[in-house]
Design a protein around this motif. Structure first.
Motif, PDB file in Angstrom:
ATOM      1  N   HIS A 111       0.421  -1.141   0.109  1.00  0.00           N
ATOM      2  CA  HIS A 111       0.219   0.111  -0.326  1.00  0.00           C
ATOM      3  C   HIS A 111       0.918   1.269   0.153  1.00  0.00           C
ATOM      4  O   HIS A 111       1.747   1.292   0.388  1.00  0.00           O
ATOM      5  CB  HIS A 111      -1.289  -0.003   1.138  1.00  0.00           C
ATOM      6  N   SER A 114       1.054   3.912   2.403  1.00  0.00           N
ATOM      7  CA  SER A 114       0.789   4.025   3.602  1.00  0.00           C
ATOM      8  C   SER A 114       2.302   4.407   4.197  1.00  0.00           C
ATOM      9  O   SER A 114       2.680   5.245   4.999  1.00  0.00           O
ATOM     10  CB  SER A 114       0.355   3.202   4.692  1.00  0.00           C
ATOM     11  N   ARG A 160       0.198  -6.670  -4.744  1.00  0.00           N
ATOM     12  CA  ARG A 160      -0.692  -7.750  -3.704  1.00  0.00           C
ATOM     13  C   ARG A 160      -0.627  -8.940  -4.607  1.00  0.00           C
ATOM     14  O   ARG A 160      -0.697  -8.543  -6.061  1.00  0.00           O
ATOM     15  CB  ARG A 160      -1.650  -7.067  -3.472  1.00  0.00           C
ATOM     16  N   GLU A 194      -2.099   8.336  -1.661  1.00  0.00           N
ATOM     17  CA  GLU A 194      -2.009   7.529  -0.168  1.00  0.00           C
ATOM     18  C   GLU A 194      -2.415   9.633   0.209  1.00  0.00           C
ATOM     19  O   GLU A 194      -2.009  10.716  -0.595  1.00  0.00           O
ATOM     20  CB  GLU A 194      -1.088   7.547   0.729  1.00  0.00           C
ATOM     21  N   PHE A 245      -3.646   1.488  11.274  1.00  0.00           N
ATOM     22  CA  PHE A 245      -2.324   2.104  12.169  1.00  0.00           C
ATOM     23  C   PHE A 245      -4.152   3.798  11.898  1.00  0.00           C
ATOM     24  O   PHE A 245      -3.385   5.011  11.751  1.00  0.00           O
ATOM     25  CB  PHE A 245      -1.868   2.080  10.516  1.00  0.00           C
ATOM     26  N   THR A 246      -4.667   3.079  11.938  1.00  0.00           N
ATOM     27  CA  THR A 246      -5.959   4.301  12.010  1.00  0.00           C
ATOM     28  C   THR A 246      -6.757   3.670  13.078  1.00  0.00           C
ATOM     29  O   THR A 246      -7.098   2.578  13.328  1.00  0.00           O
ATOM     30  CB  THR A 246      -6.485   4.930  10.529  1.00  0.00           C
ATOM     31  N   GLY A 294      -9.553   3.194   2.359  1.00  0.00           N
ATOM     32  CA  GLY A 294     -10.031   2.837   3.197  1.00  0.00           C
ATOM     33  C   GLY A 294      -9.069   4.237   4.112  1.00  0.00           C
ATOM     34  O   GLY A 294      -8.234   5.020   3.641  1.00  0.00           O
ATOM     35  N   CYS A 295      -9.641   4.233   4.992  1.00  0.00           N
ATOM     36  CA  CYS A 295      -9.146   5.817   5.777  1.00  0.00           C
ATOM     37  C   CYS A 295      -9.433   5.285   7.468  1.00  0.00           C
ATOM     38  O   CYS A 295     -10.153   4.536   7.910  1.00  0.00           O
ATOM     39  CB  CYS A 295     -10.537   6.586   5.365  1.00  0.00           C
ATOM     40  N   GLY A 296      -9.494   6.446   7.382  1.00  0.00           N
ATOM     41  CA  GLY A 296      -9.442   6.278   9.465  1.00  0.00           C
ATOM     42  C   GLY A 296      -8.389   7.730  10.733  1.00  0.00           C
ATOM     43  O   GLY A 296      -8.125   8.585   9.440  1.00  0.00           O
ATOM     44  N   GLY A 326      -6.581   5.618   2.193  1.00  0.00           N
ATOM     45  CA  GLY A 326      -5.317   5.615   0.779  1.00  0.00           C
ATOM     46  C   GLY A 326      -6.754   4.372  -0.072  1.00  0.00           C
ATOM     47  O   GLY A 326      -7.552   3.546  -0.185  1.00  0.00           O
TER      48      GLY A 326
HETATM   49  N1  PHE Z   1      -2.990   1.171   3.211  1.00  0.00           N
HETATM   50  C1  PHE Z   1      -4.491   0.473   3.501  1.00  0.00           C
HETATM   51  C2  PHE Z   1      -4.893  -0.163   2.002  1.00  0.00           C
HETATM   52  O1  PHE Z   1      -4.667  -0.057   1.728  1.00  0.00           O
HETATM   53  C3  PHE Z   1      -5.229   2.318   3.426  1.00  0.00           C
HETATM   54  C4  PHE Z   1      -5.828   3.184   4.176  1.00  0.00           C
HETATM   55  C5  PHE Z   1      -5.382   4.367   4.242  1.00  0.00           C
HETATM   56  C6  PHE Z   1      -6.570   2.911   5.435  1.00  0.00           C
HETATM   57  C7  PHE Z   1      -4.750   5.296   5.227  1.00  0.00           C
HETATM   58  C8  PHE Z   1      -6.177   3.871   6.180  1.00  0.00           C
HETATM   59  C9  PHE Z   1      -5.438   4.748   6.140  1.00  0.00           C
HETATM   60  O2  PHE Z   1      -5.696  -1.098   2.356  1.00  0.00           O
END
Ligand code: PHE
Length: 340
Positions: A168, A170, A194, A209, A250-251, A281-283, A306
């Motif tokens: 990712h 991140s 992946r 991101e 991480f969130t 995805g977020c947080g 992301g």
């Molecule tokens: N890195 C997560 C993913 O690839 C997405 C994400 C990014 C979630 C930042 C939360 C914050 O699934």
């Protein structure tokens, strides 16, 4: 003798024959040189008579040779000019025009929208260290979330460390926060990997991101930011969105966002039907991540997301199979107007 040599000079029709004539007349053992040597044995009167004559002979031969050489060189040049002539009036072979790949177009557009909102662009490597991709993001070695990532691992180095193809974008969060001082307001678009493949997954895909860290940041900022982006990017009035609670190490709290759409055969329509496509995805940045990079969670908060760039490209152009983007099929690119 003079006439004989002059005839040889005029009839020499290559530089090499001319050179041979020169050597046999004026070279060390040439006819003229030998005669010059005879001079030494002559009486002063004879010398007076023959000396100037021989010198004149030598000069006239030298001149004749130089003239002939010049003429021969001209001839060679003219021949080359003739044989290497280009016909610039011939029609050219048309070059196939190139075009920007749809995913690159999306990256450019997304970057433009976020930079207008005040974000700057950050970067990180695609071959990433385990620490940035996992550990610093609160995914320690035995964490079950590692299994969910279908990671491509590189062979171990001599210290027993395995690098990964980043799963990712991140890790760019960590690199940014470790290399600077808050506030942070960055996006990081790029390739991610992946081990996965179906209509909505490819082993190589793209994410962007986003990370905002400052004082008094809350989830409202996150939601507005994403929705504002969707309005600008899709240029569709009735984009349906839905946030679902989710989990990322991480969130905290975490959510995923879907876009309402309809998968219809070889078409996907946004704002219609009741299918959903997950795009991000977020947080709120987990306080433990802030601590990992040396920030005080009581002073700073942040949000991150992301987003799948390939997913939003599918939605934008109504393309239901993600794998087509990377098949490099010119007919497909032309069909959708991505190539001329
Ligand atoms: N890195 C997560 C993913 O690839 C997405 C994400 C990014 C979630 C930042 C939360 C914050 O699934």
């Amino acid at each position: 003798l003079e006439q004989e040599i002059l005839d040889q000079i005029t009839s020499a029709n290559t530089i090499e024959t001319l050179e041979n004539v020169r050597v046999s007349a004026l070279g060390k053992k040439g006819q003229v040189s030998l005669m010059m040597r005879e001079l030494g044995k002559m009486t002063p009167e004879e010398k007076k008579e023959f000396g100037p004559k021989l010198n004149a002979l030598k000069n006239s031969l030298n001149d004749a040779i130089a003239d002939r050489r010049e003429a021969l060189e001209d001839e060679i040049l003219n021949q080359r000019l003739q044989s290497e002539k280009l016909d610039i009036t011939l029609p050219s072979v048309p070059a196939e025009p190139g075009s920007i790949h749809p995913i690159s177009q999306v990256i450019d557009e997304v970057t433009e929208i976020f930079t207008e909102m005040g974000f700057s662009v950050a970067e990180g490597p695609e071959i990433e260290e385990d620490f940035y991709n996992f550990t610093a993001l609160n995914i320690p070695p035995e964490h079950p979330a590692r299994q969910m990532h279908d990671t491509f691992y590189l062979p171990e180095d001599k210290d027993g460390n395995r690098k990964v193809l980043r799963t990712h974008t991140s890790p760019v969060q960590i690199r940014t926060m470790m290399n600077g001082k808050p506030p942070f307001r960055i996006i990081a678009p790029g390739r991610t990997y992946r081990c996965d493949s179906d209509a909505t997954h490819t082993p190589m895909f793209h994410q962007v991101e986003a990370l905002v860290v400052d004082k008094d940041i809350n989830m409202g900022h996150l939601k507005w930011c994403i929705e504002e982006f969707c309005r600008k990017f899709f240029e569709v009035d009735n984009v349906k969105t839905r946030f679902r609670p989710s989990y990322f190490p991480f969130t905290e709290p975490s959510a995923e966002m879907d876009i309402g759409c309809a998968f219809m055969g070889d078409e996907i329509r946004i704002g219609e039907g009741d299918d959903w496509l997950e795009i991000l995805g977020c947080g709120m940045v987990n306080p433990r991540v802030l601590e990992n990079v040396g920030l005080d969670p009581n002073e700073y908060q942040g949000f991150a997301f992301g987003m799948g760039l390939d997913r939003i490209a599918m939605l934008k152009w109504g393309i239901p199979d993600l794998r087509d983007f990377f098949a490099a099929d010119l007919r497909w690119l032309k069909h959708y107007g991505f190539a001329a």
